[in-house]
Motif scaffolding. Structure first.
Motif, mmCIF file in Angstrom:
data_model
loop_
_atom_site.group_PDB
_atom_site.id
_atom_site.type_symbol
_atom_site.label_atom_id
_atom_site.label_comp_id
_atom_site.label_asym_id
_atom_site.label_seq_id
_atom_site.Cartn_x
_atom_site.Cartn_y
_atom_site.Cartn_z
ATOM 1 N N SER A 37 0.827 -1.215 0.000
ATOM 2 C CA SER A 37 0.000 0.000 0.000
ATOM 3 C C SER A 37 0.859 1.262 0.000
ATOM 4 O O SER A 37 0.357 2.352 0.222
ATOM 5 N N GLY A 38 2.159 1.094 -0.239
ATOM 6 C CA GLY A 38 3.038 2.262 -0.272
ATOM 7 C C GLY A 38 4.484 1.841 -0.160
ATOM 8 O O GLY A 38 4.819 0.649 -0.246
ATOM 9 N N SER B 299 5.526 -0.635 2.990
ATOM 10 C CA SER B 299 5.036 -2.012 2.878
ATOM 11 C C SER B 299 5.775 -2.720 1.745
ATOM 12 O O SER B 299 6.055 -3.918 1.830
ATOM 13 N N CYS C 106 1.013 -2.401 6.202
ATOM 14 C CA CYS C 106 1.481 -1.147 6.788
ATOM 15 C C CYS C 106 0.215 -0.332 7.042
ATOM 16 O O CYS C 106 -0.480 0.063 6.111
ATOM 17 N N ASN D 82 0.140 4.832 5.869
ATOM 18 C CA ASN D 82 1.175 5.049 4.877
ATOM 19 C C ASN D 82 1.570 6.518 4.879
ATOM 20 O O ASN D 82 0.918 7.365 4.253
#
Lengths: 361, 361
Positions: free
Chosen positions: B99-100, B103, B148, B151
């Motif tokens: 997710s970013g 992660s 995560c 973010n």
């Protein structure tokens, strides 16, 4: 304000001027309107501290452009693993001189990985001395030869630089880095958990030849590769900024106080005071270390009985002489007298030792 | 004394009361006559801090005896490696939601070890949102499922707890741990580099089910085994005492300020102020995150042009609103408004945003 003389082995006493300076600017570092613990590690004021600290360490050690300073977390204990992971193989193992607990721990981590060999050990003598040059069996195919230069627990220190032939010399100097001039150029990698002589726990200073650390194995985890720290100026991720900042202040303090020459002068004068009390005590105090291995940093000694030792610790504390109890593996007493311990503290301890002897002999 | 409002993503602003308290006792901690950075980690005053910090964290999270708090160095980046080293195998790999940036970094470390799998990714949408439950492809033989939770760079946050079946749920909560009540019991392992919401850089707080960490592989280096930290109460070697001490003070501050419920109230009120300015700006300000993934901690937005963005940063700084520049991967602005950012700081930023729009529209 209450302040004691702390003879703790680490975390250890720091220069009072340095502490006061940090305290004064704790809410507003470098006129940033932020604390040093709030400011971005990508900001100019922090970077200035970071880079100046590196430069001062190299200058103090008399090292040039071919060496790099890295700041790594995890304590010397993580270095015990990173070193063999990065440099040793089954074919070219790391070679270790065992002179106490921490050098043995370093060897054990190499052994877990199947890449460690013992070059010498003084364990059978309860580590009263460091190995002599003629005892070192360093195979020429060793990836490195590793020593612990000062043995905090046993109070011993190397007073010679091991000759290793073509094998790179690595040293854990956690408890004596920047305490005296040494020909650091003979070492390929030196590291120190800073909480003894250099600052607050939380960072290890690694000083290594650039040629050694510019390329690490790609199969290693990123944070365990020396080249991650080298290529990113130890800023791959957020560094332990406060610890580095304090190390920077301590390094500046050493420079302002005459550098390593002056530290050595002070430290040997301090050590002499305590060793003289021991040697002139008619064996009331018995030093643990053999004379030619005695540490300038940690003075270890026993008393005639464990009862007297307990009494010694308690009465010392009443005189604001703190942290003199030895490590359980040696027993007895240990006075850690790093750079920041003023001679007045050592004199106070020496006076106490003399009067304690008189009262309990 | 100059103080600014710092919207830096981390290291980040800390409660001023906490900083003042630490400053006041910096030379003489707990009447020991030593600084917290000089005192032994084996001493009673330090141990009290250490254990109280652990207890307060568990209490704030509503977790009981079946969870343990560990203090580990190396940043979240080292956790990215320790997690797969300790738990994943080729047969039972770790499963990652991307997710970013962070992660993805976590996944990459598992991949280096050959034990990582991707369960979902929103990279193709430039990480404007976190993956939805129905997008998560978690194989039942996964050693764990890793997210995560907030973010920092993209300004997105999970607003649901992923259902993972029998697969243990692991979360990097570096930027939102202790910012709001979450049903933490649904997680097997949570970790946070503390330099955003909890204290100074230099320690990671790991909160894990005891059953998960009580026995690690003996082939792992000692400092990379969770059981080393568990069995030794995170005192196997010298811990980063100052960082832990500050985390303890921040945890106490959270308790004294109403706990996570009150933090959530304050944080959502602060976030609402900024998101309202964005939403009511006729697209002068454009939020990066999709609305249902918006972070309470990091508000990311762009302006009509990069020139205006530069001007915004410069003029904000003139008003002592510091650190609003976004990360290069998103561009634009980012206001990090963790627990310690007072609402007055957010209001000042909102006022500035409104007047900047008026002057530059």
């Amino acid at each position: 304000m209450k302040r004691v003389y702390s003879f703790n082995p680490g975390p250890a006493t720091l220069p009072l001027e340095v502490l006061k300076e940090a305290q004064a600017e704790f809410l507003n570092f470098a006129d940033s309107g932020m604390s040093i613990i709030e400011i971005s590690h990508r900001s100019k004021p922090y970077e200035k501290v970071h880079n100046q600290t590196k430069a001062d360490i190299l200058e103090l050690m008399g090292l040039g452009e071919d060496y790099e300073v890295l700041f790594i977390q995890g304590g010397a204990s993580l270095q015990f693993s990173m070193i063999p992971m990065n440099f040793a193989t089954e074919k070219n193992p790391g070679s270790y001189a065992i002179s106490g607990t921490f050098s043995n721990n370093a060897y054990k981590e190499a052994k877990i990985l199947g890449v460690g060999k013992i070059a010498a050990s003084t364990e059978s003598e309860n580590f009263r001395r460091v190995p002599r040059q003629d005892e070192l069996k360093i195979d020429s195919d060793s990836a490195y030869f590793h020593v612990c230069y000062n043995n905090t627990i046993y109070g011993t220190e190397y007073h010679y630089i091991p000759e290793t032939g073509n094998v790179p010399l690595f040293a854990d100097m956690s408890s004596d880095m920047l305490s005296r001039p040494i020909d650091f150029k003979k070492f390929s990698l030196i590291y120190a958990g800073v909480q003894k002589n250099l600052g607050p726990a939380g960072v290890v200073v690694v000083v290594a030849k650039k040629s050694l650390i510019e390329k690490s194995l790609e199969t290693l985890p990123t944070m365990l590769r020396y080249d991650t720290f080298y290529k990113k100026n130890s800023l791959y991720n957020t560094p332990p900024a406060f610890s580095i900042y304090m190390v920077g202040k301590v390094a500046a303090w050493i420079k302002n106080n005459g550098g390593l020459e002056e530290m050595a002068k002070r430290n040997s004068a301090k050590a002499k005071i305590l060793y003289d009390v021991i040697d002139e005590s008619d064996e009331f105090y018995k030093g643990h270390a053999e004379k030619d291995s005695r540490s300038f940093m940690n003075v270890t000694f026993r008393l005639p009985s464990e009862e007297l030792e307990k009494k010694f610790v308690a009465e010392a504390l009443e005189k604001d002489l703190s942290g003199v109890k030895g490590h359980r593996s040696v027993g007895g007493m240990r006075a850690s007298i790093y750079n920041a311990m003023p001679i007045e503290g050592v004199e106070a301890l020496a006076d106490f030792m003399k009067s304690f002897k008189k009262n309990n002999c």
